[in-house]
Write an enzyme that holds these catalytic residues in place. Structure first.
Site, PDB file in Angstrom:
ATOM      1  N   ARG A 100       0.818  -1.234   0.000  1.00 33.28           N
ATOM      2  CA  ARG A 100       0.000   0.000   0.000  1.00 33.28           C
ATOM      3  C   ARG A 100       0.843   1.272   0.000  1.00 33.28           C
ATOM      4  O   ARG A 100       0.387   2.324   0.431  1.00 33.28           O
ATOM      5  CB  ARG A 100      -0.975   0.021   1.170  1.00 33.28           C
ATOM      6  CG  ARG A 100      -1.947  -1.152   1.147  1.00 33.28           C
ATOM      7  CD  ARG A 100      -3.119  -0.942   2.067  1.00 33.28           C
ATOM      8  NE  ARG A 100      -3.957  -2.129   2.062  1.00 33.28           N
ATOM      9  CZ  ARG A 100      -3.784  -3.173   2.881  1.00 33.28           C
ATOM     10  NH1 ARG A 100      -2.825  -3.148   3.778  1.00 33.28           N
ATOM     11  NH2 ARG A 100      -4.575  -4.209   2.798  1.00 33.28           N
ATOM     12  N   HIS A 115       0.973  13.957 -29.789  1.00 39.80           N
ATOM     13  CA  HIS A 115       0.523  12.579 -29.516  1.00 39.80           C
ATOM     14  C   HIS A 115      -0.258  12.019 -30.708  1.00 39.80           C
ATOM     15  O   HIS A 115      -0.161  10.830 -31.017  1.00 39.80           O
ATOM     16  CB  HIS A 115      -0.362  12.542 -28.264  1.00 39.80           C
ATOM     17  CG  HIS A 115       0.424  12.652 -26.987  1.00 39.80           C
ATOM     18  ND1 HIS A 115      -0.093  13.211 -25.840  1.00 39.80           N
ATOM     19  CD2 HIS A 115       1.686  12.277 -26.678  1.00 39.80           C
ATOM     20  CE1 HIS A 115       0.826  13.169 -24.881  1.00 39.80           C
ATOM     21  NE2 HIS A 115       1.911  12.617 -25.365  1.00 39.80           N
ATOM     22  N   HIS A 153       1.535  18.878 -27.202  1.00 37.55           N
ATOM     23  CA  HIS A 153       1.340  17.429 -27.119  1.00 37.55           C
ATOM     24  C   HIS A 153       0.025  16.952 -27.743  1.00 37.55           C
ATOM     25  O   HIS A 153      -0.120  15.759 -28.020  1.00 37.55           O
ATOM     26  CB  HIS A 153       1.421  16.953 -25.666  1.00 37.55           C
ATOM     27  CG  HIS A 153       2.845  16.940 -25.147  1.00 37.55           C
ATOM     28  ND1 HIS A 153       3.599  18.090 -25.040  1.00 37.55           N
ATOM     29  CD2 HIS A 153       3.639  15.930 -24.729  1.00 37.55           C
ATOM     30  CE1 HIS A 153       4.799  17.773 -24.563  1.00 37.55           C
ATOM     31  NE2 HIS A 153       4.849  16.470 -24.373  1.00 37.55           N
ATOM     32  N   HIS A 201       9.153  11.034 -30.512  1.00 41.08           N
ATOM     33  CA  HIS A 201       8.362  11.891 -29.623  1.00 41.08           C
ATOM     34  C   HIS A 201       8.801  13.360 -29.758  1.00 41.08           C
ATOM     35  O   HIS A 201       7.972  14.271 -29.827  1.00 41.08           O
ATOM     36  CB  HIS A 201       8.546  11.398 -28.181  1.00 41.08           C
ATOM     37  CG  HIS A 201       7.770  12.187 -27.174  1.00 41.08           C
ATOM     38  ND1 HIS A 201       6.398  12.130 -27.082  1.00 41.08           N
ATOM     39  CD2 HIS A 201       8.176  13.058 -26.219  1.00 41.08           C
ATOM     40  CE1 HIS A 201       5.982  12.932 -26.102  1.00 41.08           C
ATOM     41  NE2 HIS A 201       7.048  13.507 -25.560  1.00 41.08           N
TER      42      HIS A 201
END
Ligand code: NAD
Ligand code: GLY
Length: 370
Positions: A123, A254, A250, A267
């Site tokens: 956790r 993208h 972006h 990229h």
């Protein structure tokens, strides 16, 4: 140039970003001063392991920490549910406990993957981000976004899990392949545009030295862009406002990567095109002047990010842009900049978008974009 660590405010209480040459050898002392446990799980990829693991693990062992290490295959395919499962099982087998720490040594793939494992193991375990790509040093290692990809898309399973510290040594960037270097440079240009006229001027002056990866210019660029990201995420950790600005360039970027096929257009080149596209649309939509568009274009080119000549179908590009996380009700929203350090998010109506994307997709006679 100051070597003072940058500081980030976060829901976790905040953390420091140590961004300076040579700091890689201090990972042990830095992590050792933060963890109460006696062990660290170093997650890396095979390329980075061969280059830097010995130094980092030596530094950690020198701080009396027990080191367990695992390296995944380099590349986006390792940012998967399956690899995360493998890392988590390995952490358990290696006896990593809740007071121990994860060290993410690598680029954004390792940072996102190891950060995600740290967020979920027992956790939540402390993670130190030790980014080794330019993109990771100025962007992905700072801000606490962690994730793995699912079949349906990138970063679909993730958590906000701020690091306990970021240790970014610009000297590591000397070994980066050119494509990865340029991917990071596109983020550096983005940061300067969003940050201030001073940052843009600094980058304009440093562009020739950056093209040669001269160490003083590289260290300045990392500090400028990491400093910008640190301020933005301190102001808006969960992307309810100003963090959206980091998507500058972006939305089209993208879409280009997706429509061209991942890995076809890098990229960096895709984001550079996205910045040029947003800059020229800003003239139409928010009245920015042509000189600002030309200045961004020239800066990208000077940084080794020339205009791309790839031909894409405008309809598919628009469809991919609509899938952007900033879209609302199918309407594309873009980050636009009116001047250095000035930006806003604007919804773009369908006709204007179609017109602009058509123009972008139409090659000029020299094969470049209009
Ligand atoms: P990457 O992690 O795949 O690294 C690129 C390549 O460079 C890899 O082959 C790697 O082995 C190699 N490499 C790394 N450091 C090196 C070095 N110093 N010398 C030589 N080779 C080295 O890619 P990346 O561009 O760093 O990161 C991309 C990932 O980051 C994507 O998955 C993206 O979604 C994610 N990302 C996350 C955030 C965020 O806020 N968490 C932001 C932006 C991007
Ligand atoms: N790279 C975008 C963000 O961290 O929000």
């Amino acid at each position: 140039m100051t070597d003072t660590p940058l500081s980030v405010s976060a829901s976790s209480g905040g953390y420091l970003v140590h961004a300076r040459p040579g700091v890689l050898d201090e990972v042990g002392a830095i992590v050792g001063s933060l963890t109460v446990g006696g062990a660290v799980a170093v997650v890396s990829d095979l390329t980075v392991r061969d280059l830097y693991a010995e130094r980092v693990e030596g530094s950690l062992a020198g701080a009396n920490l027990r080191v367990a290490s695992l390296s995944v295959d380099p590349g986006e395919r390792s940012k998967s549910w399956e690899t995360a499962g493998r890392v988590l099982e390995w952490m358990s087998e290696a006896g990593i406990g809740r007071d121990d720490a994860v060290v993410a040594l690598g680029g954004g793939v390792v940072g996102d993957l190891a950060g995600f494992c740290a967020a979920t193991y027992m956790r939540g375990l402390m993670v130190a981000q030790v980014p080794t790509t330019l993109l990771a040093q100025v962007d992905s290692a700072i801000g606490g976004k962690t994730a793995v990809d699912l079949a349906g898309g990138k970063n679909l399973a993730g958590a906000f899990w701020p690091p306990a510290v970021v240790v970014a040594d610009p000297e590591c960037l000397a070994t980066l392949p050119d494509t990865e270097w340029r991917s990071g440079l596109a983020e550096v240009v983005k940061s300067a545009v969003l940050d201030s006229d001073e940052a843009v001027r600094m980058l304009e002056a440093d562009a020739p030295a950056l093209a040669e990866r001269r160490s003083d210019a590289v260290a300045r660029a990392v500090r400028m862009a990491a400093g910008h990201k640190a301020r933005v995420v301190s102001d808006d950790e969960r992307e309810g406002g100003s963090r959206e600005s980091l998507n500058y360039g972006h939305t089209l970027g993208h879409a280009i990567e997706r429509v061209a096929g991942y890995g076809t257009v890098s990229h960096g080149i895709a984001v550079a095109e996205g910045i040029r596209f947003a800059a020229s649309l800003a003239e139409r939509l928010i009245g920015s002047d042509r000189e600002w568009t030309a200045r961004q274009d020239a800066l990208l080119t000077a940084c080794g990010l020339p205009r791309s000549g790839c031909a894409l179908d405008p309809g598919r590009v628009i469809e991919a842009m609509r899938a952007d996380k900033k879209s609302r009700g199918g309407q594309v929203r873009l980050v636009l900049s009116s001047a250095p350090g000035m930006w806003e998010v604007r919804a773009v109506d369908d006709a204007t978008l179609a017109d602009a994307v058509d123009a972008w997709c139409r090659p000029q006679e020299d094969g470049r974009r209009s």
